[in-house]
Design a protein around this motif. Structure first.
Motif, PDB file in Angstrom:
ATOM      1  N   ARG A  28       0.822  -1.207   0.000  1.00 17.62           N
ATOM      2  CA  ARG A  28       0.000   0.000   0.000  1.00 17.62           C
ATOM      3  C   ARG A  28       0.861   1.265   0.000  1.00 17.62           C
ATOM      4  N   LEU A  29       2.012   1.181   0.640  1.00 22.56           N
ATOM      5  CA  LEU A  29       2.888   2.348   0.638  1.00 22.56           C
ATOM      6  C   LEU A  29       3.542   2.579  -0.725  1.00 22.56           C
ATOM      7  N   LEU A  30       3.877   1.478  -1.421  1.00 19.70           N
ATOM      8  CA  LEU A  30       4.635   1.593  -2.661  1.00 19.70           C
ATOM      9  C   LEU A  30       3.749   1.670  -3.901  1.00 19.70           C
ATOM     10  N   TYR A  31       2.597   0.959  -3.852  1.00 21.93           N
ATOM     11  CA  TYR A  31       1.813   0.836  -5.080  1.00 21.93           C
ATOM     12  C   TYR A  31       0.444   1.511  -5.000  1.00 21.93           C
ATOM     13  N   ALA A  32       0.051   2.027  -3.842  1.00 19.41           N
ATOM     14  CA  ALA A  32      -1.252   2.686  -3.737  1.00 19.41           C
ATOM     15  C   ALA A  32      -1.210   4.029  -4.467  1.00 19.41           C
ATOM     16  N   SER A  33      -2.416   4.560  -4.723  1.00 22.04           N
ATOM     17  CA  SER A  33      -2.498   5.819  -5.454  1.00 22.04           C
ATOM     18  C   SER A  33      -1.921   6.978  -4.660  1.00 22.04           C
ATOM     19  N   SER A  34      -1.877   6.864  -3.335  1.00 24.99           N
ATOM     20  CA  SER A  34      -1.283   7.904  -2.505  1.00 24.99           C
ATOM     21  C   SER A  34      -0.655   7.270  -1.273  1.00 24.99           C
ATOM     22  N   VAL A  35       0.359   7.946  -0.746  1.00 22.64           N
ATOM     23  CA  VAL A  35       1.033   7.464   0.463  1.00 22.64           C
ATOM     24  C   VAL A  35       0.070   7.475   1.638  1.00 22.64           C
ATOM     25  N   ARG A  36      -0.895   8.379   1.582  1.00 19.70           N
ATOM     26  CA  ARG A  36      -1.861   8.502   2.671  1.00 19.70           C
ATOM     27  C   ARG A  36      -2.620   7.195   2.881  1.00 19.70           C
ATOM     28  N   VAL A  37      -2.949   6.483   1.784  1.00 21.12           N
ATOM     29  CA  VAL A  37      -3.659   5.207   1.884  1.00 21.12           C
ATOM     30  C   VAL A  37      -2.826   4.189   2.650  1.00 21.12           C
ATOM     31  N   GLY A  38      -1.525   4.118   2.309  1.00 15.10           N
ATOM     32  CA  GLY A  38      -0.647   3.173   2.990  1.00 15.10           C
ATOM     33  C   GLY A  38      -0.477   3.499   4.466  1.00 15.10           C
ATOM     34  N   ILE A  39      -0.353   4.784   4.786  1.00 12.87           N
ATOM     35  CA  ILE A  39      -0.192   5.181   6.191  1.00 12.87           C
ATOM     36  C   ILE A  39      -1.449   4.879   6.987  1.00 12.87           C
ATOM     37  N   LEU A  40      -2.621   5.175   6.407  1.00  9.42           N
ATOM     38  CA  LEU A  40      -3.880   4.884   7.092  1.00  9.42           C
ATOM     39  C   LEU A  40      -4.047   3.390   7.329  1.00  9.42           C
ATOM     40  N   PHE A  41      -3.683   2.590   6.325  1.00 10.34           N
ATOM     41  CA  PHE A  41      -3.793   1.141   6.495  1.00 10.34           C
ATOM     42  C   PHE A  41      -2.905   0.674   7.652  1.00 10.34           C
ATOM     43  N   PHE A  42      -1.680   1.192   7.718  1.00 12.84           N
ATOM     44  CA  PHE A  42      -0.766   0.788   8.791  1.00 12.84           C
ATOM     45  C   PHE A  42      -1.315   1.214  10.155  1.00 12.84           C
ATOM     46  N   ILE A  43      -1.883   2.416  10.242  1.00 13.78           N
ATOM     47  CA  ILE A  43      -2.460   2.881  11.517  1.00 13.78           C
ATOM     48  C   ILE A  43      -3.630   1.992  11.923  1.00 13.78           C
ATOM     49  N   HIS A  44      -4.513   1.691  10.946  1.00  9.58           N
ATOM     50  CA  HIS A  44      -5.655   0.809  11.246  1.00  9.58           C
ATOM     51  C   HIS A  44      -5.190  -0.572  11.693  1.00  9.58           C
ATOM     52  N   LEU A  45      -4.145  -1.083  11.041  1.00  9.61           N
ATOM     53  CA  LEU A  45      -3.613  -2.397  11.405  1.00  9.61           C
ATOM     54  C   LEU A  45      -3.079  -2.396  12.826  1.00  9.61           C
ATOM     55  N   MET A  46      -2.342  -1.334  13.196  1.00  4.85           N
ATOM     56  CA  MET A  46      -1.790  -1.254  14.552  1.00  4.85           C
ATOM     57  C   MET A  46      -2.910  -1.126  15.591  1.00  4.85           C
ATOM     58  N   LEU A  47      -3.925  -0.326  15.282  1.00  7.93           N
ATOM     59  CA  LEU A  47      -5.053  -0.215  16.210  1.00  7.93           C
ATOM     60  C   LEU A  47      -5.794  -1.543  16.342  1.00  7.93           C
TER      61      LEU A  47
ATOM     62  N   GLY B  61      -3.577  -3.852  18.283  1.00  2.00           N
ATOM     63  CA  GLY B  61      -3.504  -3.368  19.662  1.00  2.00           C
ATOM     64  C   GLY B  61      -4.752  -3.707  20.462  1.00  2.00           C
ATOM     65  N   PHE B  62      -5.919  -3.583  19.814  1.00  2.06           N
ATOM     66  CA  PHE B  62      -7.164  -3.934  20.491  1.00  2.06           C
ATOM     67  C   PHE B  62      -7.176  -5.416  20.882  1.00  2.06           C
ATOM     68  N   ILE B  63      -6.696  -6.255  19.970  1.00  7.25           N
ATOM     69  CA  ILE B  63      -6.675  -7.701  20.256  1.00  7.25           C
ATOM     70  C   ILE B  63      -5.687  -8.017  21.374  1.00  7.25           C
ATOM     71  N   LEU B  64      -4.476  -7.470  21.284  1.00  9.05           N
ATOM     72  CA  LEU B  64      -3.402  -7.854  22.201  1.00  9.05           C
ATOM     73  C   LEU B  64      -3.554  -7.240  23.587  1.00  9.05           C
ATOM     74  N   PHE B  65      -4.215  -6.075  23.679  1.00 13.30           N
ATOM     75  CA  PHE B  65      -4.298  -5.415  24.979  1.00 13.30           C
ATOM     76  C   PHE B  65      -5.689  -5.486  25.598  1.00 13.30           C
ATOM     77  N   VAL B  66      -6.721  -5.421  24.793  1.00 14.51           N
ATOM     78  CA  VAL B  66      -8.082  -5.449  25.346  1.00 14.51           C
ATOM     79  C   VAL B  66      -8.628  -6.879  25.382  1.00 14.51           C
ATOM     80  N   VAL B  67      -8.646  -7.535  24.214  1.00 11.82           N
ATOM     81  CA  VAL B  67      -9.200  -8.892  24.148  1.00 11.82           C
ATOM     82  C   VAL B  67      -8.362  -9.859  24.987  1.00 11.82           C
ATOM     83  N   ARG B  68      -7.046  -9.724  24.911  1.00 12.33           N
ATOM     84  CA  ARG B  68      -6.170 -10.637  25.667  1.00 12.33           C
ATOM     85  C   ARG B  68      -6.403 -10.512  27.167  1.00 12.33           C
TER      86      ARG B  68
END
Length: 794
Positions: A231-250, A253-260
């Motif tokens: 997504r960072l290299l081939y997406a239409s904008s860098v913003r898409v890749g950054i948002l995907f990474f932020i969503h992935l971390m959130l 994080g929800f699974i590892l800290f809240v659900v766990r």
């Protein structure tokens, strides 16, 4: 009419309203059928799919074919290959050519739960127990498919007018198709190992550890590294890749800290020995389904969340056990087989064979699979595995199953019966079907510990160290074993090494393992206290005989159906002379039967057939309770040996003579003599029996007043039974051999009425529920050497 006005058909002439539910078979209007109601048709489809699949399975399981083979054959039978081709009217009513959304939704939920259960049954600690060679092998088979896919490039005919988006889609489909058949899967490997009952073998442990490391590496790379970089290299904008990474971390994080934290709180708040509350389990299932939905909306692999939640739940914990016990039957017994059968109903073999030259993805995947199989074989040889085991391990690491079937159902055009997509179902079927019978033919784990060298008490000198493997499933089993070991005369003149093996049934996990429990180490909080009382009993025995006996304790966690592999391997690895097994029945203080486990009985039978040394089944009727009663001073212990003749009786006599080295043991040998017996020696067995009795009489002459020899004349089995009944009232422990082939006339008639044939005729008499005294019995079978093993196993 104004062009902007909408035209709506309100006449209802073209479409009739059809209810989902039927009014009943007798209330349908003329010309109608109950199959026009979608829910009725859906129920009938389920019944037909399951029934036909089980019919195939009842036949093919005899030949070691897996369940998926029968499921796919049922789907082929009910699809365009047979039913639709030869009975089109029946097929159109039962499986009309419309999109079956109910089936699609049901199977997708089943596949999500299947992935979640795969995580629950996976023990990440298996990675820490893996050796360097296993890690190297796992990384090699992880990297090979990606290297192969990077070299895969499709060349298009320049005359065809195919745009860049279509070219990219074709390339991606080919990569996914070929990647499915060149990847190794933990779930597929564990399923085949469970079916073949070799999970506990050395090859089984290597396959499970290798595929687990491979799976975790692949998920980490595919869902975090590759997805973010793409997504960072081939997406239409860098913003898409950054948002995907932020969503992935959130998301993570929800699974590892809240659900766990919630999962571990559920486990902590559940009292020991109590089941997990339904509200906790239902909450976790709801979270799993919601995480799959959110992951799909965010553009991730929607299976990532369910898998991670499953891995968080500690394998073998009460929560894991409850979840697997409640959902295994529905998911693994119904939904996943339905997935395979339903996918196979879209496969048309006639069209496949007619247009085989156009099915390029199938051909590339088959070639890729063969390259991966060959590469895996080379990798396995590189980590120093012998040729035969290398072939078997390579086959296991490349088996296919529900994982690949779900991939084709979710990501390919199965519903449209696209030939490229449905041909993948056929390739899964072919690969899955040939591997189990071939492994069964090539690999027998019992060959590794079949006896070539004599390992029994009879051939162990009295002053040599006696090595005994004492198995215990419950605390009372350990107490019984310690009573026997206490009578075995542990001393400086007669040293002893005891290997205690705690037997725990594997629940809530797919990976059996063995724990080396060194005394003095910190107790594992994750394992709970199921084995700790057994460990403490062996520790107490070690402290009481610190200078006379060496004690090591192991915990074997595996399915009961294959636990005999752990027992035999431990006995082989530690060069033991005797395995002590608890009898499968238990009695209370009043002599009433309180426990009768058929699984433990089958375990004992499997050990008797495969053990690399002698085996003793301990039937404990002792009324004494607690450790203090074991080591309390006692003036005398009355031990008896029932000697008919044969190798098993000689082994029992040799063990009893070792016990008689202790002054607190009063040994009596009851030798059964038939009226036809003479002093002449006619066979080799007669000579060996004569030599054993000569050693006994020599021991009696060496000022051992604690040994008595009594001859009892028996004319038939009823006389022997009478002696057995009188003996059980006069002794604390009776030793008896299992087999008496050399003198069958002494026990004639008894074998026809045996309830437990594995104990032999006399052992069965002593295990009867009619005995109410506190006597304990040890039924002994001497080691079966290689030639005898071949006749037993084949």
């Amino acid at each position: 009419m104004d062009a902007s006005e909408s035209v709506v058909n309100t006449s209802a002439d073209c479409f009739d309203y059809v209810r989902v539910f039927s009014n009943g078979i007798w209330n349908e209007k003329k010309g109608e059928t109950i199959l026009q109601h979608s829910f009725v048709r859906f129920q009938l489809q389920l019944v037909v799919l399951v029934f036909i699949s089980h019919l195939f399975y009842l036949f093919f399981r005899r030949f070691q074919f897996p369940r998926l083979t029968s499921d796919v054959l049922a789907g082929i039978f009910l699809g365009p290959t047979f039913l639709e081709r030869y009975f089109p009217d029946v097929s159109e009513k039962l499986f009309p050519p419309i999109l079956n959304q109910a089936f699609g939704a049901l199977l997708k939920i089943g596949y999500v739960l299947f992935t979640f259960l795969a995580g629950v049954r996976t023990d990440p600690k298996l990675i820490r127990r893996s050796g360097k060679n296993v890690v190297i092998l796992a990384l090699l088979i992880f990297a090979f498919p990606y290297i192969m896919l990077q070299t895969l490039e499709i060349t298009f005919n320049q005359k065809l007018n195919i745009g860049p988006p279509a070219r990219s889609a074709i390339q991606n489909n080919a990569d996914l198709y070929v990647g499915s058949f060149t990847a190794s899967q933990f779930v597929d490997a564990s399923a085949i190992l469970m079916q073949l009952k070799i999970s506990n073998s050395r090859i089984g442990h290597m396959a499970l550890a290798t595929t687990l490391i491979n799976d975790i590496s692949r998920y980490f790379y595919h869902n975090i590294v590759a997805a973010t970089l793409n997504r960072l290299l081939y997406a239409s904008s860098v913003r898409v890749g950054i948002l995907f990474f932020i969503h992935l971390m959130l998301y993570m994080g929800f699974i590892l800290f809240v659900v766990r934290r919630a999962i571990f709180w559920f486990i902590r708040t559940t009292p020991e020995g109590k089941p997990i509350r339904d509200i906790y389990m239902n909450s976790i299932i709801a979270v799993v389904l919601v995480l799959a939905l959110i992951g799909d909306r965010l553009g991730m692999d929607f299976l990532l969340g369910p898998l991670v939640v499953g891995l968080i739940i500690p394998a073998g914990s009460p929560l894991a056990i409850t979840i697997t016990s409640k959902f295994d039957t529905v998911v693994l017994g119904l939904l996943i087989p339905l997935l395979s059968t339903y996918c196979a109903t879209k496969l048309d073999l006639w069209e496949f064979f007619t247009h085989f030259s156009y099915v390029l993805n199938f051909q590339m995947a088959f070639i890729g699979y063969m390259f991966k199989l060959l590469a895996t074989f080379i990798f396995v040889l590189a980590v120093k595995i012998n040729l035969e085991e290398a072939v078997v391990l390579a086959l296991i690491l490349n088996v296919k199953g529900p994982r690949e079937m779900g991939t084709f159902f979710l990501f390919f055009n199965i519903e449209t019966r696209d030939l490229e997509s449905t041909s993948g179902i056929l390739l899964i079927f072919l690969i899955t079907s040939y591997i189990p019978p071939l492994i069964k033919m090539l690999y027998d784990p019992s060959k590794h510990y079949v006896g070539y060298k004599k390992k029994c008490i009879q051939h162990t000198p009295n002053d040599a160290k006696l090595e005994i493997l004492a198995c215990a499933n419950k605390q009372e089993d350990a107490l019984s074993a310690i009573r026997l070991l206490e009578l075995s005369n542990p001393s400086k003149e007669s040293p002893m090494t005891v290997y205690g093996l705690c037997l725990e049934e594997l629940l809530g996990s797919d990976a059996p393992y063995t724990i080396n429990h060194q005394f003095g180490q910190k107790k594992s909080a994750s394992r709970g206290s199921r084995s700790q009382p057994i460990v403490d009993i062996f520790k107490y025995f070690m402290l009481e005989h610190e200078n006379e006996a060496l004690v090591e304790v192991y915990i074997a966690v595996s399915p009961l159906k294959s636990m005999h592999e752990d027992i035999c391997w431990q006995a082989f690895d530690k060069t033991c002379s005797l395995i002590v097994l608890p009898f499968h029945q238990k009695w209370n203080n009043r002599g009433n039967l309180v426990s009768n486990s058929s699984e433990l009985r089958n375990l004992n039978i499997n050990v008797l057939e495969r053990a690399p040394c002698s085996v003793g089944i301990l039937i404990d009727r002792s009324r004494s309770q607690g450790l203090s009663s074991i080591f309390a001073p006692s003036p005398i212990y009355r031990v008896a040996v029932l000697f008919v003749g044969g190798k098993d009786d000689r082994e029992a006599l040799a063990y009893a003579l070792r016990m008689a080295g202790s002054r607190k043991v009063q040994l009596t040998v009851l030798c059964f003599i038939t009226p036809d017996d003479t002093n002449t020696i006619n066979t080799w067995e007669d000579m060996l029996d004569h030599e054993a009795l000569r050693k006994l009489k020599h021991a009696m002459s060496m000022t051992n007043s604690n040994i008595k020899y009594i001859e009892e004349t028996v004319g038939e089995g009823s006389d022997a039974a009478a002696i057995v009944r009188s003996a059980q009232e006069n002794y604390d422990l009776i030793l008896v051999g299992c087999r008496h082939e050399s003198k069958p006339e002494a026990i004639s008639g008894l074998s026809q009425w045996t309830e437990f044939p594995e104990l032999g005729a006399l052992g069965d008499q002593l295990a009867t529920s009619e005995i109410t005294t506190s006597v304990s019995i040890l039924v002994v079978q001497q080691q079966i050497l290689k030639a005898s093993h071949s006749s037993v196993l084949n």
